[in-house]
Design a protein around this motif. Sequence first.
Motif, PDB file in Angstrom:
ATOM      1  N   THR A 266      -6.531  77.285 -83.914  1.00  0.00           N
ATOM      2  CA  THR A 266      -7.782  77.886 -84.405  1.00  0.00           C
ATOM      3  C   THR A 266      -7.473  78.958 -85.449  1.00  0.00           C
ATOM      4  O   THR A 266      -6.567  79.762 -85.262  1.00  0.00           O
ATOM      5  CB  THR A 266      -8.519  78.537 -83.208  1.00  0.00           C
TER       6      THR A 266
ATOM      7  N   THR B 288     -21.038  76.728 -91.771  1.00  0.00           N
ATOM      8  CA  THR B 288     -21.408  76.674 -90.340  1.00  0.00           C
ATOM      9  C   THR B 288     -20.639  75.571 -89.605  1.00  0.00           C
ATOM     10  O   THR B 288     -19.439  75.513 -89.763  1.00  0.00           O
ATOM     11  CB  THR B 288     -22.943  76.631 -90.172  1.00  0.00           C
ATOM     12  N   VAL B 289     -21.317  74.714 -88.876  1.00  0.00           N
ATOM     13  CA  VAL B 289     -20.577  73.854 -87.938  1.00  0.00           C
ATOM     14  C   VAL B 289     -20.745  72.366 -88.275  1.00  0.00           C
ATOM     15  O   VAL B 289     -21.634  71.988 -89.038  1.00  0.00           O
ATOM     16  CB  VAL B 289     -21.057  74.089 -86.486  1.00  0.00           C
TER      17      VAL B 289
ATOM     18  N   SER C 289     -24.644  72.857 -79.736  1.00  0.00           N
ATOM     19  CA  SER C 289     -23.314  72.401 -79.338  1.00  0.00           C
ATOM     20  C   SER C 289     -23.428  71.254 -78.325  1.00  0.00           C
ATOM     21  O   SER C 289     -22.666  70.284 -78.360  1.00  0.00           O
ATOM     22  CB  SER C 289     -22.547  73.600 -78.810  1.00  0.00           C
TER      23      SER C 289
ATOM     24  N   ASP D  81     -12.896  78.490 -87.123  1.00  0.00           N
ATOM     25  CA  ASP D  81     -12.656  79.753 -86.408  1.00  0.00           C
ATOM     26  C   ASP D  81     -12.961  79.612 -84.918  1.00  0.00           C
ATOM     27  O   ASP D  81     -13.310  78.520 -84.439  1.00  0.00           O
ATOM     28  CB  ASP D  81     -13.420  80.904 -87.082  1.00  0.00           C
ATOM     29  N   GLU D  82     -12.879  80.712 -84.193  1.00  0.00           N
ATOM     30  CA  GLU D  82     -13.008  80.676 -82.727  1.00  0.00           C
ATOM     31  C   GLU D  82     -14.417  80.267 -82.289  1.00  0.00           C
ATOM     32  O   GLU D  82     -14.610  79.840 -81.148  1.00  0.00           O
ATOM     33  CB  GLU D  82     -12.591  82.028 -82.118  1.00  0.00           C
ATOM     34  N   ASP D  83     -15.416  80.342 -83.177  1.00  0.00           N
ATOM     35  CA  ASP D  83     -16.773  79.910 -82.818  1.00  0.00           C
ATOM     36  C   ASP D  83     -17.063  78.485 -83.272  1.00  0.00           C
ATOM     37  O   ASP D  83     -18.212  78.031 -83.231  1.00  0.00           O
ATOM     38  CB  ASP D  83     -17.817  80.839 -83.465  1.00  0.00           C
ATOM     39  N   GLY D  84     -16.032  77.810 -83.766  1.00  0.00           N
ATOM     40  CA  GLY D  84     -16.239  76.441 -84.237  1.00  0.00           C
ATOM     41  C   GLY D  84     -16.796  76.380 -85.653  1.00  0.00           C
ATOM     42  O   GLY D  84     -17.207  75.313 -86.122  1.00  0.00           O
ATOM     43  N   TYR D  85     -16.846  77.521 -86.359  1.00  0.00           N
ATOM     44  CA  TYR D  85     -17.357  77.526 -87.734  1.00  0.00           C
ATOM     45  C   TYR D  85     -16.264  77.043 -88.687  1.00  0.00           C
ATOM     46  O   TYR D  85     -15.109  77.453 -88.583  1.00  0.00           O
ATOM     47  CB  TYR D  85     -17.781  78.944 -88.141  1.00  0.00           C
TER      48      TYR D  85
ATOM     49  N   LYS E 241     -22.499  82.836 -91.076  1.00  0.00           N
ATOM     50  CA  LYS E 241     -21.287  83.598 -91.405  1.00  0.00           C
ATOM     51  C   LYS E 241     -21.020  83.350 -92.883  1.00  0.00           C
ATOM     52  O   LYS E 241     -20.818  82.194 -93.285  1.00  0.00           O
ATOM     53  CB  LYS E 241     -20.088  83.084 -90.595  1.00  0.00           C
TER      54      LYS E 241
ATOM     55  N   ALA F 183     -27.225  78.139 -80.509  1.00  0.00           N
ATOM     56  CA  ALA F 183     -25.831  77.694 -80.628  1.00  0.00           C
ATOM     57  C   ALA F 183     -25.457  76.780 -79.462  1.00  0.00           C
ATOM     58  O   ALA F 183     -24.851  75.721 -79.657  1.00  0.00           O
ATOM     59  CB  ALA F 183     -24.902  78.892 -80.685  1.00  0.00           C
TER      60      ALA F 183
END
Length: 636
Positions: free
Chosen positions: A442, A422-423, A8, A490-494, A417, A4
Amino acid sequence: MTNALKFSKLHGFSLSEPEQFWAEAAQTIDWVDFPKTIFDPNLGVYGRWFPDGVVNTCYNAVDRHAKTAPERVAIIYDSPVSGSKRSITYRELLTEVEALAFVLLEFGVQKGDRVIIYMPMIPETVFAMMACARIGAIHSVVFGGFAARELATRIDDSRPKVILAGSCGIEPNRLVAYKPMIDEAIEIASHKPENVIVFQRKEHPASLVQGRDHDWTSLIGKAKDSNKSVPCAEISTTDPLYILYTSGTTGKPKGVVRDNGGHLVAMAWTMGAIYGIKPGDVFWSASDVGWVVGHSYIVYAPLIIGATTILYEGKPVGTPDAGAFWRVISEHRVKALFTAPTAFRAIRKEDPEGLELKKYDLTNFTALFLAGERADPDTVRWAEQMLGVPVIDHWWQTETGWAIAGNPLGMGQLPVKHGSPTVAMPGYDVRIVDEAGNPVPTGKMGSIVIKLPLPPSCLPTLWEAEQRFVESYLTTYPGYYSTSDAGYIDEDGYLFIMGRTDDIINVAGHRLSTGAMEEVLSGHSAVAECAVVGIKDALKGEQPCGFAVLKAGVSTPIAQIEKELVERVRQEIGPVAAFKIAIIVNKLPKTRSGKILRGTMKKIADGDAWTLPPTIDDPAVLDEIKLALQAKGLAK
Ligand code: COA
Ligand code: AMP
C-alpha cells in the motif's frame, strides 16, 4: 452506513457476483432479446458480455425516448464560433437519424460495413453516429485536428464504404477546410471509399468531386420526401458499434472496438451512478465527439438515458471570453459539466478571480467532473472555491469507455482527496504491481493493472488486430489488463495516477504518441536520429519537445530545419499534436547499449531532480541538452 462502506460493499459484490451485478444493470436497456448468458468466459480473448443478446443502440438512444417523451430536448447545439444555437427534440432527432440511415442504405451500406465520420461539433455528427448504429454499420469518428495522413491510416485500417464529412471545422483563429484533407487522405490511402457525403457549412462550402462526393442536405431532403421509415436493425450484442482509433506507441494507431450490448449497459449505469444524471436533466461534456469522452458522454450515455446533451462548438476561453462555460451552464440550466483540467487551467489563467463567473446564475449546477489527464490539486481547489460544488476527478481510457476509478456522486459522494480520482468503480479489480507482476505494498508506486475480465463496454479486441491486442495489453501481466499508467493505492483504497509507463503523452487532455512524432521527424531528410519527450506545460499539462541530430554534411541553417520539423509534424499528424519545439543537438544522451535517455532529458527540461544514469555513454551530452533547452528558455 457511510457512503464509503456502502460503496465498498457494492464494489465487492460487483467482483464476487459480476453476472448478477451486470444483469441487474442490463434491465434499464430495451432489448430485442434479453441475453440468457450474462458473461461467457470462453468467448473472445478474455470472455464476452451478454453474448446471446439482441439489441439496437440507436433504438435505446433515440426511438424509445421519441415514443415516451417526443418533445423533450435531446441535443442543445451551442456554437459561439459560428454564432448559432439550435435545440433538437427526440422526435426531431429520430426524423433526422432515420433520413440519414435511409441515405446510407441507399448507398449500399450494410450491417458490419464501416463508415468514417470526419466532422466537426455539429448536430449532424450525432445524427451520423446514430444512423450507423441504427443499421448496424460500424462508425469510426476521426477528430478534426488530425491531418490527412492520420485520416488515411484510419481509412486503410477500417476500409470504410462511405465517408460522412463536414465541409469545415471552425477554430477561433481560422476555418479548417476538411474536404482538401479528405481528398488528400483518399489519394494517399490504398483503400478508396466509394462515396463521400458532405455536409456543406455556409462558413466554407467545399467543392465536390463528381461521382464520388454527394451533397448531404439534398440527399436528406429526398430521403425525408420519400417518407420511408428505416427500422432499427437487430444487432447481436457483441457486434461492434464503433471503432475509435487512439494513439499507440508507434505511428499506427490502435483501433479500439466497442461492442453494442456491454456499452449500452455501462453507459446507462454510469449516467445515474457516477454522474447523478436522470432522464430530462441537462448534461454537458465539453470535449469533442472525436475523442472517447465525446463518444461516451456527449453522444451515447446522455441519449441512452433520455437526458439532454449539450453539443458545444467553442473553447473555454476566447469564444468570446473566459465566461463562456458559465454562460452555457447558466443559459441551458446545465446540471453537471465534464471536461479536462486543461480547460479550467485556461479559464483560471484569464480570469483568476472568477469575475466572469459572477455575471451568471449557476443555481442548477451541481457538479464538475474532470478527466483526460491528471487533475492537479491546485486547479481542483480553485474550481471548488469558484464553483462551490463537488469537483470530481475520474480516471479512464479510450480502451474502457468509462471510468475505471471515480467518485460515484449519484450513489452518494465519497470524501474527495485532492490528487486522487478516488476509488475503483464496480467491475474493475485494480491492482498495483512491480515489474515482475507482484503486488506492491500500500502506498508504493507501481504499474496499474486490472484483473481480467474487464467489465462491460471495455474493449474486447482491437479492430482486426487480435494479436496486437493481446501483446499490447494482456501479455506483460498474464491474467491482467495493463493500463500503461503508473500510480499507487493508499490505505483507504484511493488510487493516485501519476503518469504513463509508455511513450504516450497527454497534451491539453489529448492523448498523443511521442513515438509517432519521432517517426515524422526521422522522415526529414536532414535528420539522423531524434527523440521526442513530453515536458511540463503550465496550461496543457504537457507539451511535446523534439530533439534531433542532423546527418553529417547538412548545410541548411539550423533554425530553418527546426521550423521545417515543426511544420512537418503539423502536416503529418495535425495541429492537435501541438508540436512547437524542435531543437537540433549534436548528440542524444544514450546508455552504453544505445538506449536514448528520454526520462533524463525530460527531468532536465522539467527542472526536476535527476541523477547521472550509471550506464550513460557520454555524460557531457546532458550538459549540452540543458544548454540547448536554456537557449529556448525551457530549462533553468
Ligand atoms: N480541428 C482542427 N484543429 C483543431 C481542433 C479541431 N477540432 N482542435 C484543436 N485544433 C488545433 C487548435 O486550433 C490548435 O491549433 P494552433 O496550433 O493553430 O493554435 C492546435 O490544434 C492545438 O490545440 P489545443 O492543444 O487544444 O490548443 P488550443 O490553444 O487551441 O486550446 C485549450 C487550448 C485548453 C483551450 C483546449 O485544448 C481545451 O479546451 N482543452 C480542454 C477540453 C478538451 O477538449 N479535452 C479533450 C478531451 S476531454
Ligand atoms: P484517453 O485514452 O485519451 O482517454 O487517455 C487515457 C490516458 O489519459 C490514461 O491512460 C491516463 O494516462 C490519462 N488520464 C485520463 N484520466 C486521467 C485522470 N483522471 N488522472 C490522471 N490521468 C488520466
